[in-house]
Scaffold this active site. Structure first.
Site, short mmCIF file in Angstrom:
data_model
loop_
_atom_site.label_atom_id
_atom_site.label_comp_id
_atom_site.label_asym_id
_atom_site.label_seq_id
_atom_site.Cartn_x
_atom_site.Cartn_y
_atom_site.Cartn_z
N HIS A 116 0.65 -0.95 -0.23
CA HIS A 116 0.05 -0.66 -0.16
C HIS A 116 1.00 1.24 0.31
O HIS A 116 0.35 2.55 -0.15
CB HIS A 116 -0.95 0.20 1.05
N ASP A 143 -9.96 -0.80 3.03
CA ASP A 143 -8.89 -1.91 3.13
C ASP A 143 -9.32 -1.70 5.33
O ASP A 143 -10.36 -1.47 5.99
CB ASP A 143 -8.11 -0.44 3.51
N HIS A 145 -6.93 -1.78 7.07
CA HIS A 145 -6.25 -0.94 8.11
C HIS A 145 -6.07 0.34 8.04
O HIS A 145 -6.63 0.59 5.91
CB HIS A 145 -4.99 -1.30 8.02
N ASP A 147 -4.56 2.52 7.68
CA ASP A 147 -3.17 3.43 7.37
C ASP A 147 -3.04 4.90 7.16
O ASP A 147 -2.51 5.49 6.91
CB ASP A 147 -2.47 2.85 5.83
N HIS A 160 3.94 0.92 4.62
CA HIS A 160 2.30 0.19 3.86
C HIS A 160 1.53 1.01 5.02
O HIS A 160 0.73 0.90 4.54
CB HIS A 160 2.44 -0.56 3.22
N ASP A 247 -7.52 -1.93 -0.98
CA ASP A 247 -6.36 -2.84 -0.52
C ASP A 247 -7.25 -4.31 -0.21
O ASP A 247 -8.36 -4.19 0.30
CB ASP A 247 -6.12 -2.33 1.34
N ASP A 249 -6.45 -7.04 1.49
CA ASP A 249 -7.19 -7.49 3.03
C ASP A 249 -8.97 -6.55 3.35
O ASP A 249 -8.31 -7.02 4.92
CB ASP A 249 -6.35 -6.83 3.65
N GLU A 292 -1.83 -4.72 -2.04
CA GLU A 292 -1.56 -5.79 -1.67
C GLU A 292 -1.76 -6.85 -1.58
O GLU A 292 -1.90 -7.83 -0.55
CB GLU A 292 -2.37 -5.64 0.25
MN LIG Z 1 -3.59 -1.13 3.42
#
Ligand SMILES: [Mn+2]
Length: 333
Positions: A116, A143, A145, A147, A160, A247, A249, A292
């Site tokens: 990322h 995402d 997360h 970030d 990232h 992302d 994830d 990712e």
């Molecule tokens: Mn991310």
């Protein structure tokens, strides 16, 4: 909250003719687990460009990037910013320049990571380009997360997890661009959807900055449509460029095992596609990162295939041929 339909539809019709500028970024050193550097290769193998062409889009494949070491750099040591900060910096500059070139040539950039940190390069270029047109940039960060860590707050030092803080103008992280300033994204123009792994200090920073964060519980409670309307409803396409950073994830690891930092409890298959379909219908998306993908962790290419399918939904692939209405129409009627 309600989108202007005339504005959405005119933005949509102008976006249709825009060629997609495909940029692969085989870089993964800002992640904790190696392997995201193979993401662009996997995306190409499962037919990303062909999928977009099949939907009627002109695709300009700009190839995979390799960073060129700049001669104008200072010798200042930036290693304190995070793990592999020097390498991140070289790649971010290369991504920035290529994304800016795509935008300048009138293309809609589609950046395939890589981890990322690639968004530091792509979104900073989007911000620079938009400022030339007198526009601001809204960022939708989909995402697990947010970030939003900084060199001070990051528990791991993996960069990232600092991308969004960089884009929001963190002063320490600005050194990644080596003095090439870009217009920082206003925190109030940033929205996160799908977060479920947030560090304590990160959480406090997000709240203090005023970033809109729709976590997975908000998805449970309100549903995707309400949250996407909340994000898009405040965007005026005549003044604002929307960048989407996806992302993988964010998707539940059962469906998307091929990511570096899986977190249970993610978006299910239809939730993930529905976000992309609503974004397509809005006609607002001016640029996109998908990041990712880690083929070393994938199972028989299922995450790579999911990625191509999700990108397809954002670029107009529909389940059926029924006509679809822009987000907000039901509310306005
Ligand atoms: Mn991310």
């Amino acid at each position: 909250m309600t989108l202007s339909f005339d504005a959405a539809l005119s933005a949509k019709s102008s976006a249709v003719a825009q060629a997609v500028g495909l940029i692969g970024v085989p870089f993964g050193l800002a992640a904790s687990v190696p392997g995201t550097c193979l993401g662009p290769a996997a995306a190409r193998i499962v037919g990303l460009a062909e999928a977009l062409s099949g939907l009627g889009h002109e695709v300009v494949d700009r190839g995979d990037l390799a960073p060129v070491r700049s001669h104008s750099r200072t010798s200042r040591d930036i290693s304190r910013l995070g793990n592999h900060a020097e390498a991140v910096s070289h790649w971010v500059e290369a991504i920035h320049d290529e994304t800016l070139a795509a935008l300048t040539e009138g293309q809609r950039p589609l950046i395939i990571g890589g981890d990322h940190s690639v968004s530091m390069g792509s979104v900073s270029a989007v911000a620079r380009h938009a400022a030339r047109d007198g526009k601001r940039v809204a960022v939708l960060w989909i995402d697990a997360h947010p970030d939003f860590n900084t060199p001070q707050s990051s528990p791991s030092g993996n960069m990232h997890g600092m991308s969004l803080a960089f884009l929001a103008g963190d002063e320490d992280l600005a050194e990644i661009m080596r003095g090439r300033a870009f217009p920082a994204i206003l925190p109030t123009d940033i929205s996160v959807i799908g977060a479920r792994s947030i560090d304590q200090e990160e959480q406090e920073a997000i709240a203090a900055a005023g970033v809109r964060c729709h976590d997975m519980r908000a998805v449970d409670e309100h549903g995707i449509r309400y949250l996407v309307e909340d994000v898009l409803g405040s965007i005026d396409p005549t003044t604002t460029h929307l960048h989407v950073s996806f992302d993988l994830d964010v998707v539940d690891p059962a469906l998307a095992p091929g990511v570096g930092t899986p977190v249970p409890g993610g978006l299910n298959y239809r939730e993930a596609h529905y976000i992309m379909e609503l974004l397509h219908d809005s006609g607002l998306v001016g640029s996109l990162d998908v990041v990712e993908l880690n083929p070393m962790r994938d199972i028989q290419g299922q995450t790579a295939s999911l990625m191509v399918d999700l990108v397809g939904s954002l670029f107009g692939k529909a389940i059926t041929l029924r006509s679809r209405q822009p987000v907000g129409l039901s509310r306005a009627a």
